[in-house]
Write a protein that holds these residues in place. Structure first.
Motif, PDB file in Angstrom:
ATOM      1  N   UNK B 180       0.845  -1.224   0.000  1.00 31.09           N
ATOM      2  CA  UNK B 180       0.000   0.000   0.000  1.00 31.09           C
ATOM      3  C   UNK B 180       0.862   1.247   0.000  1.00 31.09           C
ATOM      4  N   UNK B 181       0.393   2.233  -0.771  1.00 30.49           N
ATOM      5  CA  UNK B 181       1.129   3.508  -0.800  1.00 30.49           C
ATOM      6  C   UNK B 181       0.751   4.334   0.426  1.00 30.49           C
ATOM      7  N   UNK B 182       1.466   5.444   0.627  1.00 32.69           N
ATOM      8  CA  UNK B 182       1.197   6.286   1.798  1.00 32.69           C
ATOM      9  C   UNK B 182      -0.210   6.874   1.728  1.00 32.69           C
ATOM     10  N   UNK B 183      -0.636   7.204   0.494  1.00 31.52           N
ATOM     11  CA  UNK B 183      -1.969   7.775   0.316  1.00 31.52           C
ATOM     12  C   UNK B 183      -3.025   6.777   0.773  1.00 31.52           C
ATOM     13  N   UNK B 184      -2.856   5.521   0.311  1.00 31.40           N
ATOM     14  CA  UNK B 184      -3.837   4.506   0.686  1.00 31.40           C
ATOM     15  C   UNK B 184      -3.843   4.291   2.192  1.00 31.40           C
ATOM     16  N   UNK B 185      -2.630   4.315   2.777  1.00 34.05           N
ATOM     17  CA  UNK B 185      -2.556   4.096   4.224  1.00 34.05           C
ATOM     18  C   UNK B 185      -3.285   5.201   4.976  1.00 34.05           C
ATOM     19  N   UNK B 186      -3.076   6.442   4.553  1.00 33.33           N
ATOM     20  CA  UNK B 186      -3.705   7.529   5.303  1.00 33.33           C
ATOM     21  C   UNK B 186      -5.215   7.509   5.101  1.00 33.33           C
ATOM     22  N   UNK B 187      -5.655   7.164   3.884  1.00 32.01           N
ATOM     23  CA  UNK B 187      -7.100   7.076   3.669  1.00 32.01           C
ATOM     24  C   UNK B 187      -7.698   6.015   4.557  1.00 32.01           C
ATOM     25  N   UNK B 188      -7.037   4.851   4.600  1.00 34.84           N
ATOM     26  CA  UNK B 188      -7.558   3.770   5.421  1.00 34.84           C
ATOM     27  C   UNK B 188      -7.646   4.209   6.873  1.00 34.84           C
ATOM     28  N   UNK B 189      -6.644   5.015   7.280  1.00 28.55           N
ATOM     29  CA  UNK B 189      -6.627   5.438   8.681  1.00 28.55           C
ATOM     30  C   UNK B 189      -7.795   6.372   8.992  1.00 28.55           C
ATOM     31  N   UNK B 190      -8.058   7.312   8.095  1.00 31.90           N
ATOM     32  CA  UNK B 190      -9.111   8.289   8.399  1.00 31.90           C
ATOM     33  C   UNK B 190     -10.501   7.758   8.129  1.00 31.90           C
ATOM     34  N   UNK B 191     -10.610   6.785   7.225  1.00 34.21           N
ATOM     35  CA  UNK B 191     -11.930   6.222   6.962  1.00 34.21           C
ATOM     36  C   UNK B 191     -12.280   5.106   7.933  1.00 34.21           C
ATOM     37  N   UNK B 193     -12.612   2.816  11.555  1.00 31.47           N
ATOM     38  CA  UNK B 193     -13.472   2.974  12.717  1.00 31.47           C
ATOM     39  C   UNK B 193     -12.779   3.769  13.828  1.00 31.47           C
ATOM     40  N   UNK B 194     -11.467   3.529  13.942  1.00 27.07           N
ATOM     41  CA  UNK B 194     -10.764   4.090  15.100  1.00 27.07           C
ATOM     42  C   UNK B 194     -10.567   5.592  14.959  1.00 27.07           C
ATOM     43  N   UNK B 195     -10.340   6.185  16.100  1.00 27.00           N
ATOM     44  CA  UNK B 195     -10.045   7.624  16.113  1.00 27.00           C
ATOM     45  C   UNK B 195      -8.701   7.851  15.477  1.00 27.00           C
ATOM     46  N   UNK B 196      -8.635   8.739  14.500  1.00 30.31           N
ATOM     47  CA  UNK B 196      -7.372   8.881  13.767  1.00 30.31           C
ATOM     48  C   UNK B 196      -6.291   9.606  14.545  1.00 30.31           C
ATOM     49  N   UNK B 197      -6.650  10.333  15.553  1.00 27.68           N
ATOM     50  CA  UNK B 197      -5.641  11.119  16.258  1.00 27.68           C
ATOM     51  C   UNK B 197      -4.867  10.302  17.265  1.00 27.68           C
ATOM     52  N   UNK B 198      -3.998  10.984  18.027  1.00 27.57           N
ATOM     53  CA  UNK B 198      -3.218  10.293  19.037  1.00 27.57           C
ATOM     54  C   UNK B 198      -4.103   9.797  20.146  1.00 27.57           C
ATOM     55  N   UNK B 199      -3.678   8.726  20.734  1.00 23.86           N
ATOM     56  CA  UNK B 199      -4.374   8.293  21.944  1.00 23.86           C
ATOM     57  C   UNK B 199      -3.884   9.157  23.092  1.00 23.86           C
TER      58      UNK B 199
END
Lengths: 99, 254, 631
Positions: B180-191, B193-199
């Motif tokens: 996966x490219x960085x773009x795909x990774x970031x999309x997956x992260x923001x789309x 279920x989990x909260x995208x920000x820091x814990x």
């Protein structure tokens, strides 16, 4: 001291190594035991070279080391591979090839 | 007849005892790491014995190859497999253990008896002459390798290359999907279920900032998310200090 | 021996004689349903062309000098293995010429007749394919210039005969009859193949030219052996005693087949073989005597069976056996008889084909009923069939001036030349012939109608009656034509030899006696079957009648001598195979299996167990080494 003591030591180490191969289940330890057996035979070669007064024994021991090194590389790669698929390094695990 | 002086005898006995000790330790240790260490002991003592046997080159190679390269490889693999993994001592195959010990002992006995009786009274020549001929032990071995054993030597090189390739192939992990490219990774992260920000970090709004102290949310409730996974798994979570909760409530009421 | 002429002109087309029907058969059998419509006509046309070609060749041959009538056409070298060389070569001489004419002309007539007879059969394409195959094989048989090639034709006609007898193979009786014919023929074939092997060992060659040219070099014992083996072959093919049992069952085939194969051509192959090998039989007196004995026995057996059978085709088959017996006797008599054997073979081929086709015509009218007791009073309804059948009957009985009279009388004469006993036998058999043929005609065409209820007899179509008429003309005039115009003695003499013998009784008196015996037989038959009522169910009959109905117990004898012992042997072998061979094999397999079943338990899949056993083995080796080297 008699130089044949070296040979007897080599026999003892070889026997211990063989026992280790048979008793241990962890593939890595089994592998180490095999290395021990190879080293025991190397010791015998070196001692024989000295007793016979020529260097052929040492050359053979040298080749044994080279082959053992190659064997360790491949063998450990296989162990890693098995561990990856079975999450275990026990040599009793891959026992599907049976009756 | 070669002269085996007292010094060599002392070296031999010390090293022989140590090597047998190492070997027995190798096969009896529960943990693979301990076995490896015991093996290192045996290897080193064997190197000493080689040198004592007028084979200084092999002694050096033994130390470099075995205690250096091979031992490192073993330890590396043990690291991959898990340092803590230890064998259970219960034998699963019926009769295997005593049969193995019996056969091993029988092998040792037969070889010791056979070799002992065969070698008794045979004079040993010694390597002084052979080592002197080409100007030293290393030169002697080199002479043999590049004359009589040249073909074997060349074939060994092929073996080593094959082994290296084989190890690479075996250790290679198959990729079923493109990376996966960085773009795909970031999309997956923001789309996802989990909260995208820091814990939340441990100890936020709490009285202590130790790792096992859960952070408090703005309403005063503790959150386990702030505790590292291993601690959570072990249940090592410090109880929430009730004073902190009160402090927060006071701050709210202001 | 005649000089061999190279085949030039029309004779270079010899191969075409065989190739045409062979190609026809291949097209019909391989072409499948595509050829259903025009296939039969193609088959008929190949034979008609063959017949025309044969007549052309005859004309050409008659234009040559008497010693220059043997033509040899070497196609290619067929077999060469070491010193053994056989050519694919055809030889046309006066003997094969008459056979080619008989086969092609009678064959053509029967092919045409079959167009009508088989018109309703769904498988008639196959039938004509087989028939063409038969003609090709039969021509190969008579045209080959060596025994090996002749053997190919010999087997070919056997195969075609098998296929055609079993043509209606859905009838179990037909299938069984085909198998029976084939198996009994194999016994004779073994004789021929052994004869060929002995010839090769003795003469180093199997071509007619080499074998006949060097009979002087072989001992009489060897020649007798070859002669007896050839006789065995002839017995198989020509249904002579003791291999006669298949011919009566062979009547299960379609009637044209019975006419062509089992009356006119194939069954006479044995006579051809003996006549062709005349050089061998001339030099082996014992073998020739055996031929005569076999001929006499079969002549009487066939005649007696012919008297008792109610099945019109089987009665005719018995008659065929008997007439071939005549030919075999003549062939066994040596140079005085060969010519007449062939003479009778030709006339018999024509009138017996006519009789069979006539019988087929009657059966066609009576809904394929073959029982003569259910016939009767057909002469008014089937005028052409009755007329031609009657002509052929007179011919076979030997009434002058019909063909059969001339040929049979020649044989009787020749028989008296060599031995009075044989002569008397032939005269007696002629009398029996008169009886059974009269019986057949009387039961079929005279008396009261004893038909089945659903029978509506009618005359057959022209495509069937025209061949009958042509054959009847042949049955009338062929004898005189061959004897007086064709001069058959001088025609065949260069090939088979001929010598005039001396008979104590004047020739005319002999003719008169024979004729009288025949007429007596005919009169008895007439009184018994035309004047008296013929019962619809067969009467009990005396001992001889019952034996004759049972074909003189030929099948029973075969059963006892051959079939039952074979069964017992097979049963014993089956038992031996099951109990001992299989027992050994199975028990060893079971032992290995059981042992493996126990041993495989040691395949635990645990590497360490394997390593343990390896170490055990290594220790054993070391122990052995130590014990051997150090003790």
């Amino acid at each position: 001291m008699n130089p044949s003591n070296y040979i007897i030591l080599s026999a003892l180490l070889f026997g211990i190594g063989a026992t280790g191969v048979l008793v241990r289940r962890n593939a890595i330890v089994v592998f180490m035991s095999v290395e021990l057996m190879l080293n025991a035979s190397n010791l015998a070669f070196v001692a024989f070279a000295r007793m016979h007064g020529n260097l052929d024994g040492q050359v053979v021991a040298f080749f044994v080391m080279v082959v053992a090194a190659a064997e360790v590389v491949v063998g450990l790669a296989i162990i890693v591979q098995i561990f990856r698929s079975r999450r275990s390094a026990s040599i009793d695990e891959p026992n599907l090839l049976k009756y | 007849m070669i002269d085996t002086n007292t010094g060599e005898a002392v070296v031999f006995w010390i090293c022989a005892i140590l090597s047998v000790l190492g070997a027995v330790g190798l096969i009896t240790s529960r943990k693979a790491v301990h076995s490896a260490l015991w093996m290192a002991l045996t290897m080193v003592t064997l190197a000493v014995l080689y040198i004592a046997n007028a084979a200084p080159f092999l002694g050096m190679v033994q130390i470099i190859v075995y205690t250096g390269a091979v031992m490192m490889l073993f330890l590396f693999v043990i690291m991959v497999v898990g340092v803590d993994a230890s064998d259970s001592l219960i034998e699963t195959i019926k009769g295997q253990r005593w049969a193995a010990v019996l056969l091993g002992a029988a092998l040792m006995l037969i070889m010791v008896w056979g070799l002992g009786s065969a070698l008794a009274g045979i004079p040993a020549t010694g390597l002084e002459f052979a080592n002197r001929q080409d100007g030293g032990n290393v030169q002697g071995i080199a002479h043999l390798i590049f004359t009589d054993y040249l073909v074997v030597f060349e074939v060994t090189s092929a073996l080593l290359i094959t082994a290296a390739l084989g190890a690479m192939v075996l250790a290679h992990r198959e990729h079923w999907k493109p990376k996966p490219t960085q773009e795909e990774l970031s999309k997956a992260r923001f789309l996802g279920e989990e909260h995208p920000g820091n814990r939340p970090n441990p100890g936020i709004y709490a009285r202590h900032n130790a790792v096992d102290t859960p952070a408090l949310l703005p309403d005063g409730t503790p959150t386990e998310l702030s505790i590292p996974g291993p601690l959570r798994a072990r249940g090592d979570i410090a109880p929430v200090d009730i004073e902190d909760v009160h402090a927060i409530e006071e701050a709210d009421s202001l | 021996m005649q000089e061999l002429m190279p085949a030039t002109g029309v004779f270079s087309l010899l191969w075409l004689l065989i190739a045409l029907p062979l190609a026809g058969s291949a097209i019909l059998l391989l072409g499948g349903r595509m050829t259903n419509k025009w296939g039969p006509y193609l088959a008929v046309s190949t034979i008609v062309i063959d017949a025309l070609l044969a007549i052309w060749m005859l004309v050409e041959m008659m234009g040559q000098g008497a010693e220059e009538r043997t033509f040899n056409d070497n196609i290619y070298s067929w077999v060469f293995a070491g010193t053994f060389k056989v050519d694919m070569a055809f030889q046309l001489d006066q003997l094969s010429m008459v056979f080619v004419l008989l086969i092609t002309i009678v064959g053509a007539l029967i092919h045409i007749y079959s167009l009508g007879y088989m018109s309703h059969d769904p498988d008639r394409r196959k039938f004509f394919g087989f028939l063409n195959l038969f003609v090709a094989a039969m021509l190969l048989l008579v045209l080959a210039n060596n025994y090996l090639l002749m053997y190919v034709g010999w087997e070919g006609v056997g195969l075609a005969s098998y296929l055609l007898i079993g043509f209606w193979q859905y009838k179990p009786s037909a299938a069984a009859a085909a198998k029976k014919a084939f198996i009994i023929n194999r016994v004779g074939d073994v004789g021929l193949s052994l004869a060929i092997m002995v010839m090769f060992v003795t003469f180093g060659s199997v071509s007619f030219e080499d074998v006949f040219g060097s009979t002087g070099q072989a001992s009489e014992g060897t020649l007798t052996a070859i002669g007896l083996l050839l006789l065995l072959a002839a017995c198989g093919k020509s249904a002579q005693f003791p291999l006669q049992a298949w011919l009566l069952d062979a009547m299960e085939g379609p009637t044209p087949v019975s006419a062509l194969i089992h009356a006119a051509t194939m069954v006479t192959a044995g006579v051809y073989l003996i006549t062709r090998s005349n050089a061998i039989f001339d030099a082996a007196a014992w073998a020739a005597t055996a031929v005569v004995v076999i001929g006499v026995i079969t002549m009487f057996m066939g005649a007696i069976i012919g008297c008792a059978k109610d099945d019109i085709k089987k009665s005719l088959a018995g008659s065929t056996m008997s007439q071939i017996g005549y030919m075999v006797i003549a062939a066994g008599l040596g140079p005085v008889g060969y010519v007449f054997a062939i003479f009778h073979l030709l006339t018999h081929g024509v009138f017996k084909a006519g009789l069979f086709l006539g019988a087929g015509s009657v059966m066609h009218a009576m809904k394929d009923n073959v029982n003569m007791r259910r016939y009767g009073a057909l002469r008014a309804l089937m005028v052409v069939t009755f007329g031609t059948f009657l002509v052929c009957t007179l011919s076979i009985m030997g009434i002058p001036p019909f063909s059969g009279f001339w040929s049979k009388d020649s044989i009787v004469h020749a028989a008296f030349e060599s031995s009075n006993l044989v002569g008397i036998c032939t005269v007696l058999a002629a009398g029996i012939t008169g009886f059974y043929m009269t019986r057949m005609v009387a039961m079929t065409f005279y008396g009261k109608a004893r038909w089945e209820d659903d029978a509506h007899p009618h005359e057959s179509p022209a495509v069937m009656t025209i061949p009958l008429i042509i054959l009847a003309i042949g049955a009338t005039f062929l004898g005189m034509a061959l004897l007086f115009w064709g001069n058959i003695e001088t025609w065949l003499e260069p090939v088979v030899g001929f010598e005039e013998g001396h008979v104590a009784i004047p020739e005319l008196l002999l003719m008169a006696i024979t004729l009288a015996v025949v007429l007596i037989g005919a009169a008895i038959g007439w009184i018994q079957y035309a004047r008296r009522e013929v019962p619809v169910t067969e009467p009990h009959g005396n001992l001889l009648t019952r034996a004759a109905r049972a074909e003189l117990y030929g099948n029973e004898i075969n059963d006892v001598l051959v079939v039952h012992p074979s069964f017992w042997l097979s049963r014993f072998l089956v038992w031996f195979d099951n109990a001992w061979v299989d027992g050994f094999v199975n028990s060893s397999a079971a032992a290995v299996g059981g042992l493996s079943g126990r041993m495989r338990k040691y395949q635990t899949g645990f590497i360490r167990s394997y390593a343990l056993s390896m170490l055990g083995g290594a220790i054993l080796v070391v122990v052995a080494l130590v014990l051997v080297r150090l003790s």
